[in-house]
Design an enzyme around this catalytic site. Structure first.
Site, PDB file in Angstrom:
ATOM      1  NE  ARG A   1     -46.771  67.326 -25.804  1.00  0.00           N
ATOM      2  CZ  ARG A   1     -46.940  66.811 -24.575  1.00  0.00           C
ATOM      3  NH1 ARG A   1     -46.405  65.665 -24.239  1.00  0.00           N
ATOM      4  NH2 ARG A   1     -47.650  67.452 -23.677  1.00  0.00           N
TER       5      ARG A   1
ATOM      6  CE1 TYR B   1     -55.448  69.376 -26.823  1.00  0.00           C
ATOM      7  CE2 TYR B   1     -53.328  70.184 -26.073  1.00  0.00           C
ATOM      8  CZ  TYR B   1     -54.690  70.063 -25.890  1.00  0.00           C
ATOM      9  OH  TYR B   1     -55.290  70.618 -24.781  1.00  0.00           O
TER      10      TYR B   1
ATOM     11  N   GLY C   1     -53.163  72.260 -33.955  1.00  0.00           N
ATOM     12  CA  GLY C   1     -54.613  72.450 -34.074  1.00  0.00           C
ATOM     13  C   GLY C   1     -55.074  73.606 -33.203  1.00  0.00           C
TER      14      GLY C   1
ATOM     15  CG  ASN D   1     -50.258  70.572 -17.010  1.00  0.00           C
ATOM     16  OD1 ASN D   1     -49.653  71.389 -17.694  1.00  0.00           O
ATOM     17  ND2 ASN D   1     -50.140  69.273 -17.181  1.00  0.00           N
TER      18      ASN D   1
ATOM     19  NE  ARG E   1     -55.968  64.854 -18.858  1.00  0.00           N
ATOM     20  CZ  ARG E   1     -56.924  65.764 -19.061  1.00  0.00           C
ATOM     21  NH1 ARG E   1     -56.633  67.035 -19.082  1.00  0.00           N
ATOM     22  NH2 ARG E   1     -58.171  65.390 -19.254  1.00  0.00           N
ATOM     23  CB  VAL E   2     -48.707  63.454 -14.638  1.00  0.00           C
ATOM     24  CG1 VAL E   2     -49.091  64.868 -14.265  1.00  0.00           C
ATOM     25  CG2 VAL E   2     -47.643  62.924 -13.734  1.00  0.00           C
ATOM     26  CB  VAL E   3     -53.052  64.675 -11.579  1.00  0.00           C
ATOM     27  CG1 VAL E   3     -53.876  64.613 -10.306  1.00  0.00           C
ATOM     28  CG2 VAL E   3     -52.117  65.877 -11.550  1.00  0.00           C
TER      29      VAL E   3
ATOM     30  CG  PHE F   1     -48.143  60.136 -10.533  1.00  0.00           C
ATOM     31  CD1 PHE F   1     -47.831  59.292 -11.590  1.00  0.00           C
ATOM     32  CD2 PHE F   1     -47.250  61.160 -10.217  1.00  0.00           C
ATOM     33  CE1 PHE F   1     -46.661  59.469 -12.335  1.00  0.00           C
ATOM     34  CE2 PHE F   1     -46.082  61.340 -10.946  1.00  0.00           C
ATOM     35  CZ  PHE F   1     -45.791  60.507 -12.013  1.00  0.00           C
TER      36      PHE F   1
END
Ligand code: NAD
Ligand code: UDP
Ligand code: UDP
Length: 311
Positions: free
Chosen positions: A142, A145, A148, A174, A186-188, A191
């Protein structure tokens, strides 16, 4: 008064909402994007507006335009995309910041940096306030990102101290809503896409890790309010929703809201995945008079409707 505003990353999820809002307020918008993760579909509805212009450009290269304000959002935000070409991710944050700061310096204008809660890494302090320096693994997957974005913040503050550039740094937590890419992992988005197709909901780890989710309209409001602060306010300022939920709760919520038959499946937790995250937004409340308005249910319903329209 109508302003000419440059939005880098303007074809992305947040950038496209920002361009739309700035146009609605009567401004002229230059949307810069290299379309790495951004999509034409996000901005196509804006292209009939004569005050909207799109520039295909990589922000790691110099840019000479005449504008009144800059919102610097260009950078892939989802782990699968920022890890696809990690060297380019770091270059985008650092060289992009140098170029936008150089532009702001030449024009003597304000520049806002879309920084991130990731600068706190896997936080040892909870909730995270702006005074916390973070816990980031500089060698991990990670880091392209996180580091940076951390170095971009350093550049913003050095250009401010050394060259009097008018900076605004916001740390975005988020954020979700319509126009997230359905394939960005991404999680949203994952899912909801899984739930709408009755596929297994993929939980990484045991699902006890937490995130705090902010709806996109609240985020855009805060960005604009931050830009409007006086020159003495530089940030950094946390922007996000304080409602912290486990990833398991999010899965259950999305199954309930979609009426899905999906079941839960468990997968390994990615390296350096933060265990908990919640913004302390005391500063945003005090300085901007801002706090999020959109509740989880309403925000998720809108987002579900968007993804339903894509399937
Ligand atoms: P996104 O990937 O949808 O948008 C980023 C945009 O930047 C894309 O349109 C992409 O094509 C463009 N871009 C990437 N590299 C570029 C380059 N070198 N030159 C020109 N354009 C380039 O992501 P987003 O969610 O809209 O995020 C926007 C900004 O907000 C990013 O800087 C991100 O780090 C920050 N942020 C977002 C979140 C979130 O939850 N969405 C959280 C923290 C920070
Ligand atoms: N820059 C740019 N547009 C401008 C002014 C500068 O893209 O309108 C770039 C420039 O190419 C330089 C960077 O911003 O690489 C930093 O500018 P600065 O003036 O700080 O540095 P210098 O030009 O002195 O290296
Ligand atoms: N996550 C998950 N299943 C998925 C995608 C993500 O369990 O299909 C987890 C991920 O491991 C992390 C959290 O959800 O703990 C948020 O992930 P995301 O990539 O959306 O954002 P970030 O980790 O950058 O906050």
């Amino acid at each position: 008064m109508k302003k000419r505003i440059l939005v880098t990353g303007g074809a992305g999820f947040l950038g496209s909402h920002l361009c739309e809002r700035l146009l609605d307020e009567g401004n002229e918008v230059l949307c810069l994007d290299n379309f790495f993760t951004g999509r034409k579909e996000n901005i196509i509805h804006l292209t009939s507006n004569p005050y909207f212009e799109v520039i295909r450009h990589n922000i790691t290269l110099p840019l000479f335009v005449e504008v009144d304000e800059i919102y610097n959002l260009a950078c892939p935000a989802s782990p699968i995309f920022y890890q696809r070409d990690p060297v380019q991710t770091t270059k985008t944050s650092i060289l992009g910041a140098v170029n936008m700061l150089g532009l702001a310096k030449r024009l003597n204008i304000k520049v806002l940096q879309a920084s991130t809660s990731e600068i706190y890494g896997d936080p040892l302090s909870h909730p995270q306030s702006e005074s916390y320096w973070g816990n980031v693994n500089p060698l991990g997957i990670r880091a392209c990102y996180d580091e940076g974005k951390r170095c971009a913040e350093t550049l913003f503050f050095d250009y401010h101290r050394q060259n009097n550039v008018k900076i605004k740094v916001i740390r975005i937590f988020n954020t979700y809503g319509p126009r997230m890419s359905p394939h960005d992992g991404r999680v949203v988005s994952n899912f909801i896409m899984q739930a709408l197709q009755d596929k297994d909901i993929s939980i990484y780890g045991n699902g006890n890790q937490t995130r705090s989710f902010c709806y996109v309209s609240d985020m855009i409001e805060a960005m604009i309010m931050t830009m409007q602060t006086g020159d003495d306010f530089t940030g950094p300022v946390n922007i996000g929703n304080t409602n912290e939920h486990t990833i398991m709760t999010l899965a259950e919520k999305i199954i309930a809201l979609t009426g899905s038959k999906s079941e839960i499946s468990y997968h390994p937790l990615p390296a350096d995945d933060p265990i908990q995250r919640q913004p302390d937004i005391t500063l945003a409340k005090k300085v901007l008079g801002w706090e999020p308005k959109v509740q989880w249910d309403e925000g998720l319903r809108n987002t579900i409707e968007y993804f339903r329209s894509l399937i």
